[in-house]
Scaffold this motif. Sequence first.
Motif, PDB file in Angstrom:
ATOM      1  N   LYS A 268      -1.583  -0.931  -3.968  1.00  0.00           N
ATOM      2  CA  LYS A 268      -2.662  -0.523  -3.432  1.00  0.00           C
ATOM      3  C   LYS A 268      -2.592   0.934  -2.966  1.00  0.00           C
ATOM      4  CE  LYS A 268      -4.175  -4.872  -1.327  1.00  0.00           C
ATOM      5  NZ  LYS A 268      -4.356  -5.602  -0.092  1.00  0.00           N
TER       6      LYS A 268
ATOM      7  N   SER B  58      -0.425   2.132  -9.223  1.00  0.00           N
ATOM      8  CA  SER B  58      -1.356   1.292  -9.252  1.00  0.00           C
ATOM      9  C   SER B  58      -1.049   0.353 -10.363  1.00  0.00           C
ATOM     10  CB  SER B  58      -2.689   2.169  -9.561  1.00  0.00           C
ATOM     11  OG  SER B  58      -3.669   1.419  -9.971  1.00  0.00           O
TER      12      SER B  58
ATOM     13  N   THR C 172       0.856  -1.161   0.040  1.00  0.00           N
ATOM     14  CA  THR C 172       0.000   0.042  -0.085  1.00  0.00           C
ATOM     15  C   THR C 172       1.038   1.216  -0.156  1.00  0.00           C
ATOM     16  OG1 THR C 172      -1.906  -1.054   1.344  1.00  0.00           O
ATOM     17  CG2 THR C 172      -1.740   1.236   1.051  1.00  0.00           C
TER      18      THR C 172
END
Length: 337
Positions: free
Chosen positions: A209, A204, A186
């Motif tokens: 994420k 992305s 992330t």
Amino acid sequence: MLATTLRRTTVSAARASTRCFASAPVDFDHFSSGWEKDSSEYQTEGKFHIETFNKISPLGLARFPSKNYEVKEDWENNNAHAILLRSHKLQESEVDVSVRAIARCGAGTNNVPVARMSELGIPVFNTPGANANAVKELVICGLFLGSRRLIAGINHMTQLGEQGLQKERVEKDKSMFGGREIAGKTLAIIGMGHIGAATAREASALGMKTVGYDPALSIESALKLPREISIADSISSAVAEADYISLNIPYIKGEGGTHGIIGKDVLSHMKNDAVVLNFARGELVDSDAMKEYLDAGDGRYISDFPDDLLWNHKNAILLPHLGASTEEAEETAVSIA
């Protein structure tokens, strides 16, 4: 913008004054510096004079045709009509009384005394977005630098090479520099303007994420974000589950500004092995708090700004200020200016 402003101020000045530079009237009424020289001694007939600071892209300067503009670094006679600069910290004493416009080839204007120039009626331009792709690529590079101990590995191989031991130790020592992959991790993006939005799209595409925070998110920038991105309501909530944090916000002094905004409070919400990527401004990060964070866990700090406290920390990588230092970014910045 600069060329247009020069032409417009020429027309305006023609209605207000008979004093001329480069056959174009200039109004000096707002100056009180005691200018008493005959301007005819300091003009190149029919041309605007542009003074440059720093190294400005020749390809960008080519947009100023020589028949209309004369561009050089030093105007000995103090008769520049416009100033082009990058990182040079401009002083009022360097702004000639003939200057009509200042263009900074970069995203911010913190190296130009904007308030004083406004008082003098001199517009100051910047070139937001011109270096977005260059900085975005450096942020992506930072992701990899923070995921694998590449710099330490390079230095280790150099040392082994000096000892003639590279071949003997290359396989044995590789476990010293293990890392992790970024796919599935992330990335928190703090600030989603030109650079932040571009970074979100690239991350992305790399399988990451993304979560973003920007209280001033514009419709234009929002439309450029990947559909999968989550929007947080605070910096702390954005970084809470992030493996990587990219700072893409401006540096604003004073109360309610962004000085030291990444301090103990924000760092306390982060994972102990998160990687902070700061290619925005060094002053955004509280160095003491960051050192405590790096000392306590396995986090990383990657930046292209100097830091007197973190420069030799084993979990920090500090690069030269390379964000906009590509031929393409420099050319684009001058072209926009």
